[in-house]
Design a protein around this motif. Structure first.
Motif, PDB file in Angstrom:
ATOM      1  N   UNK A   1       0.837  -1.204   0.000  1.00  0.00           N
ATOM      2  CA  UNK A   1       0.000   0.000   0.000  1.00  0.00           C
ATOM      3  C   UNK A   1       0.868   1.249   0.000  1.00  0.00           C
ATOM      4  N   UNK A   2       1.960   1.225   0.749  1.00  0.00           N
ATOM      5  CA  UNK A   2       2.900   2.346   0.740  1.00  0.00           C
ATOM      6  C   UNK A   2       3.508   2.537  -0.641  1.00  0.00           C
ATOM      7  N   UNK A   3       3.869   1.440  -1.278  1.00  0.00           N
ATOM      8  CA  UNK A   3       4.439   1.523  -2.622  1.00  0.00           C
ATOM      9  C   UNK A   3       3.440   2.107  -3.622  1.00  0.00           C
ATOM     10  N   UNK A   4       2.183   1.708  -3.509  1.00  0.00           N
ATOM     11  CA  UNK A   4       1.154   2.249  -4.396  1.00  0.00           C
ATOM     12  C   UNK A   4       1.020   3.760  -4.231  1.00  0.00           C
ATOM     13  N   UNK A   5       0.981   4.234  -2.997  1.00  0.00           N
ATOM     14  CA  UNK A   5       0.862   5.679  -2.768  1.00  0.00           C
ATOM     15  C   UNK A   5       2.086   6.418  -3.293  1.00  0.00           C
ATOM     16  N   UNK A   6       3.275   5.822  -3.152  1.00  0.00           N
ATOM     17  CA  UNK A   6       4.492   6.471  -3.643  1.00  0.00           C
ATOM     18  C   UNK A   6       4.480   6.578  -5.167  1.00  0.00           C
ATOM     19  N   UNK A   7       4.042   5.531  -5.835  1.00  0.00           N
ATOM     20  CA  UNK A   7       3.973   5.569  -7.309  1.00  0.00           C
ATOM     21  C   UNK A   7       2.958   6.609  -7.775  1.00  0.00           C
ATOM     22  N   UNK A   8       1.797   6.648  -7.131  1.00  0.00           N
ATOM     23  CA  UNK A   8       0.793   7.650  -7.486  1.00  0.00           C
ATOM     24  C   UNK A   8       1.317   9.061  -7.239  1.00  0.00           C
ATOM     25  N   UNK A   9       2.080   9.252  -6.179  1.00  0.00           N
ATOM     26  CA  UNK A   9       2.681  10.563  -5.906  1.00  0.00           C
ATOM     27  C   UNK A   9       3.632  10.968  -7.029  1.00  0.00           C
ATOM     28  N   UNK A  10       4.429  10.009  -7.524  1.00  0.00           N
ATOM     29  CA  UNK A  10       5.346  10.316  -8.627  1.00  0.00           C
ATOM     30  C   UNK A  10       4.578  10.704  -9.889  1.00  0.00           C
TER      31      UNK A  10
END
Length: 517
Positions: free
Chosen positions: A324-333
């Motif tokens: 879930x953290x990785x998903x939010x980081x990718x969306x932020x990028x």
């Protein structure tokens, strides 16, 4: 004529003598209708497999069994109607005749229709019945479908299995779907027979014990992401909290205090500030339970005490929290890349350039701000790269190709070991993400103008948990704490007064004396 000097003739003769088996299709048509596996030859020593039922699962199972070299007979109430849907090698007949001919029967009918098969009890006596049915809803109280089937046929050996394998997996083969088949039965002989069939079909049988485990097996296909419920709720809660917090600071405060309308920031800017906040907090939540576990082990002086249920559940959810953290980081990028594409951003850029020209500003270069931005972006990219590597190695197909030391270097170790001194790459990702947030904030934490509505900047709140995790990690690296923790995890217990030393180089035994135990 010398054929060795004419490659074309040699090739034509080889094709006539040795036809290419791979050029022939695996399946061919039965007249105008169904297809069958061409080169499948039944093994005379293999048991005759019967299938009661003519649904999608029955047809796919028959194809896979024929391809595995079994003789298959299908029982139907109306065999003349369904005969065209099965391969030619499959015999489609009545249910009674199929039950008489088969050595082992797959019961591929709905569980509510099991009672209609009672008239076949004499024909199925002493034979193995494989129940492949599933329930419509999760059954926690029992009895299971397999147990009810065993009550209908007490003289038969009932095996529960193949209910987690879909008709699509059977058609495509085990390479394109899940390979595990869960089995349970009160008869070990019947279970071994079904295991042999699983191996021959290319699946991996998993022995779940007695037939009382069938209820658990039947519930497996009905669960809807049970291990994701807590991480998703946590992610949703953090997103709502940080979104409202940023909305009050960046949108509502300018409108209330200065009359500026900044509601256009809600779809992109506010979301883009919220996503990295959620990503960093979720990443810290991945490593925080390991710290708690280590502290509890140091406090109790043993590794054999059971952890509280809330901590145990938290530890088992760490993989989902990290994804879930990785998903939010990718969306932020992605959101960050889209920021310059907005009309409001282009308007601000043109307006700023116009003001600089009008004010005759010759040099608007600020070394501090330039360095901050360069470092901020560089560290953020590295943090995202490390998160990508962590996400990839969490896949079972990748994790199976690396050894234990490599896995412990990349991922947090299994929750049964709690070695927070490992998972070097994971802590590097957390450190880089924290540095990315620090560079973003820079010195704005000390600017009173940033405290709108007396609310601190978002990055100040976000950094609390990562700092706690990183500082706890450093504290556990202190030799006195690290050495004691290593002894506890190697079996030392404070209450039993075992004189224990860490192994020296080339030594495989860390116990000095156990005579006083």
């Amino acid at each position: 004529m010398n054929l060795t000097h004419d490659p074309v003739c040699c090739l034509q003769i080889c094709k006539r003598i040795m036809p290419d088996d791979m050029s022939r299709p695996l399946i061919r048509e039965r007249g105008e209708g169904a297809r069958h596996l061409e080169d499948s030859v039944a093994d005379p020593s293999a048991p005759v497999i019967g299938i009661l039922g003519t649904g999608d699962f029955s047809r796919s199972l028959a194809r896979r069994l024929v391809a595995s070299g079994y003789q298959v007979v299908v029982g139907s109430r109306t065999p003349k109607i369904f005969v065209a849907l099965f391969p030619e090698e499959v015999e489609v007949t009545t249910q009674l005749e199929a039950a008489n001919k088969a050595d082992l029967c797959f019961i591929a009918v709905y569980p509510e229709h099991h009672s209609t098969l009672v008239e076949l009890k004499p024909a199925l006596a002493g034979k193995t019945l494989v129940d492949v049915s599933n329930s419509l809803r999760i059954n926690q109280n029992g009895p299971s479908n397999a147990e009810l089937l065993a009550d209908y046929f007490p003289e038969s050996s009932v095996v529960k299995g193949f209910n987690t394998i879909s008709a699509w997996m059977l058609q495509m083969g085990p390479r394109d779907g899940g390979r595990q088949v869960f089995l349970c039965s009160n008869s070990q002989k019947a279970k071994n027979t079904v295991k042999a069939i699983c191996h021959r079909m290319g699946f991996i049988p998993i022995d779940m014990g007695l037939l009382s485990s069938s209820l658990e097996i039947e519930n497996l296909p009905l669960y809807l992401f049970p291990s994701w419920r807590l991480p998703l709720l946590c992610t949703l809660f953090l997103f709502i909290f940080f979104y409202l917090y940023n909305f009050f600071r960046d949108v509502l405060q300018p409108y209330v205090m200065e009359g500026k309308k900044a509601f256009y920031k809600m779809p992109i800017e506010v979301v883009n500030v919220t996503l990295p906040s959620v990503a960093l907090v979720m990443l810290a939540l991945v490593y925080l339970p390991g710290v708690f576990a280590a502290i509890l082990q140091l406090w109790s002086g043993t590794k054999y005490n059971r952890f509280p249920n809330w901590l145990d559940r938290w530890l088992t959810s760490r993989k989902q929290l990290g994804l879930c953290s990785f998903l939010c980081a990718v969306l932020h990028a992605v959101y960050s890349l889209c920021l310059p594409l907005r009309k409001s951003a282009r308007f601000k850029l043109v307006n700023m350039a116009y003001k600089q020209v009008k004010a005759a500003v010759d040099d608007s270069w600020e070394d501090e701000e330039v360095w901050r931005m360069e470092l901020y972006l560089s560290v953020g990219i590295m943090a995202l790269g490390l998160l990508c590597l962590l996400a990839v190695t969490s896949l079972p197909s990748v994790a199976n190709t690396i050894n234990w030391r490599e896995f412990s270097f990349i991922q947090p170790l299994n929750f049964c070991l709690f070695d927070v001194l490992q998972s070097t790459l994971g802590y590097c990702a957390l450190f880089m993400a924290t540095a990315h947030t620090l560079l973003y904030g820079w010195n704005r934490a000390f600017d009173l103008r940033q405290y709108r509505f007396n609310m601190p900047p978002t990055f100040v709140l976000v950094l609390v948990l990562p700092f706690l995790v990183l500082l706890s990690r450093l504290a556990l690296c202190v030799p006195c704490a690290a050495g004691r923790l290593r002894k506890v995890r190697r079996g030392w217990e404070r209450s039993r007064h075992i004189r224990f030393t860490l192994p020296a180089e080339g030594c495989h035994n860390g116990l000095e004396d156990v005579s006083d135990v």
